[in-house]
Enzyme design. Sequence first.
Site, PDB file in Angstrom:
ATOM      1  N   LYS A 102      31.557  59.593  20.623  1.00  0.00           N
ATOM      2  CA  LYS A 102      33.050  58.791  22.049  1.00  0.00           C
ATOM      3  C   LYS A 102      32.641  57.292  22.464  1.00  0.00           C
ATOM      4  O   LYS A 102      30.952  57.294  21.709  1.00  0.00           O
ATOM      5  CB  LYS A 102      33.136  59.718  23.029  1.00  0.00           C
ATOM      6  CG  LYS A 102      33.157  59.442  24.229  1.00  0.00           C
ATOM      7  CD  LYS A 102      33.181  60.079  25.487  1.00  0.00           C
ATOM      8  CE  LYS A 102      33.788  60.202  26.662  1.00  0.00           C
ATOM      9  NZ  LYS A 102      33.000  61.179  27.802  1.00  0.00           N
ATOM     10  N   SER A 181      37.426  63.290  29.797  1.00  0.00           N
ATOM     11  CA  SER A 181      37.339  61.524  28.706  1.00  0.00           C
ATOM     12  C   SER A 181      36.986  62.097  27.447  1.00  0.00           C
ATOM     13  O   SER A 181      37.421  60.272  27.318  1.00  0.00           O
ATOM     14  CB  SER A 181      36.699  60.843  29.916  1.00  0.00           C
ATOM     15  OG  SER A 181      35.588  61.398  29.960  1.00  0.00           O
ATOM     16  N   SER A 205      34.492  66.983  30.808  1.00  0.00           N
ATOM     17  CA  SER A 205      35.273  65.704  29.320  1.00  0.00           C
ATOM     18  C   SER A 205      34.399  66.365  28.774  1.00  0.00           C
ATOM     19  O   SER A 205      35.159  65.821  27.160  1.00  0.00           O
ATOM     20  CB  SER A 205      34.225  64.999  29.893  1.00  0.00           C
ATOM     21  OG  SER A 205      34.854  64.017  31.233  1.00  0.00           O
TER      22      SER A 205
END
Length: 501
Positions: A102, A181, A205
């Site tokens: 990420k 996210s 997330s």
Amino acid sequence: MAAPRLRVLAAVVALAAAGCGAFEFQEATVDAIQLGFRNGSLTSTALVRFYLDQIARLNPLLRAVIEVNPDALAQAARADAERQASGGRCAAGLHGVPVLLKDNIATRDRLNTTAGSLALLGSVVPRDAGVVARLRRAGAVILGKANPSEWSNFRPVESGWSARGGQTLNPYVLSASPCGSSAGPGVAAAANMAAVTLGSETDGSILCPSSSNSVVGIKPTVGLSSRSGVIPITPRQDTIGPMCRTVSDAVHVLDAIVGYDKLDAEATGAASKFIPRGGYTQFLKMDGLRGKRIGAPAVFFQGYNDFQTAVYEKHLNTMREHGATVIKDLDIATNFTDLNAQETLLMIAEFKISLNAYLSDLLRSPVRSLSDVIAFNNAHPVEERLKDFGQPDLIAAEETNGIGARERAAIRRLKEISANGLEKLMKEHQLDAIVAPNSDASSVLAVGGYPGIAVPAGYDKEGVPFAISFGGLRGYEPRLIEMAYAFEQATKVRRPPTFKR
Ligand SMILES: *[C@@H]1O[C@H](CO)[C@@H](O)[C@H](O)[C@H]1NC(C)=O
Ligand SMILES: *[C@@H]1O[C@H](CO)[C@@H](O)[C@H](O)[C@H]1NC(C)=O
Ligand SMILES: *[C@@H]1O[C@H](CO)[C@@H](O)[C@H](O)[C@H]1NC(C)=O
């Protein structure tokens, strides 16, 4: 006359390629990859080439990846050389395995670390994130950076959008939300754009995008994995964890990233006592549900349609059939309005402190504070889509002024909520885990720093994936892994994406 014979020949060749000797790249697991390395049917270089091809082919549509690592093939070649030199002995763990990160996880290399924001493009991090340092020591290949919802929860967490990466799409049903996210890691894992991925969670997330994209997500106990070098929201809740196609893969990644880090000393020092000798793979047990006590709090199972309710009912029965005691309709005794209010109040104050600390630690950066970020967004309203998203949370955070009386009261209140809620429920019923649909238990797990694992549970009538999550108290990863693995093996729900329009 020749045509049918050619077709037969083609079929035989295809059969040979699939069955005897050739490596099957689609849906490859870490175990299969290591076996392929050992038996000579696979090199790390071939594997990286496969994922780079997948990214080139699928990313224009899915936008799961922001950057590919220009050094990935060189790292793969090095892993291949090391394996040769060691006579295959280092074909273990994540050695030679391509990992996608990420974009809030710092790498001190040619990749940028920006949380998807244009404001951080051109910033230079002082060092690798703690988890990345561990991955490199394990010999993993850093494949690239995955698209987050920008600034994690400080944009709509479910959006899966960032200024740098654009809109991430769900590979099962393109019009469905990929959630956020950690949208990019979830989608990339689902669509075979990486062997394994790392996401991060503050509240939902990892668990939510794992659920929406039919992958397994582990949200570790806070402090089990280091947060140093990860663009933060709050150190009380932030945690870094794997998002992968199988429980076993996720556990291999977990093994590689957990442990003490002097740059996140307090949290990793406290949680390292939970790390079992011999690591977590020993808990990948087919009979992992046997003897477990699992609670299903009623509040989480409300509001699902008949079809999904029936699927969850069936899954609870499957757990029973595999030896678990499942207790339904439990009351978790939590005021969620209160929980969310306290969580937000505290989170915005902690976000300002932690983000400012992260930004001031950078070697170079166009922005040095939260107020710089807000000013940057105001100066780039089109690129940062201010009309659609605004930046109310960034502004609210900027208005806070450290940890004062209100914040200290919120910390106390959240401790009470955890003590009287999940902890009390689990003690009273002697539970090994609670289960909930998707990421519905994420806030309860978030505020207590508790772990959770999402496992694919089904697909709705349109083909949109949904999941079931196992959650427990701090350090419960061993038993959560046992239950998640046994459940996965009993149900085998995951199938590759369908790209339905
Ligand atoms: C090597 O292992 C892979 C599994 O990773 C398997 O698909 C392949 O058939 C094996 N090849 C040989 C030559 O044994
Ligand atoms: C990092 O960002 C710069 C722009 O500032 C870009 O030129 C470079 O290609 C990016 N790095 C990678 C690996 O994509
Ligand atoms: C839940 O908390 C909210 C906000 O603190 C409060 O207004 C409400 O009365 C509480 N609800 C119950 C049922 O206690």
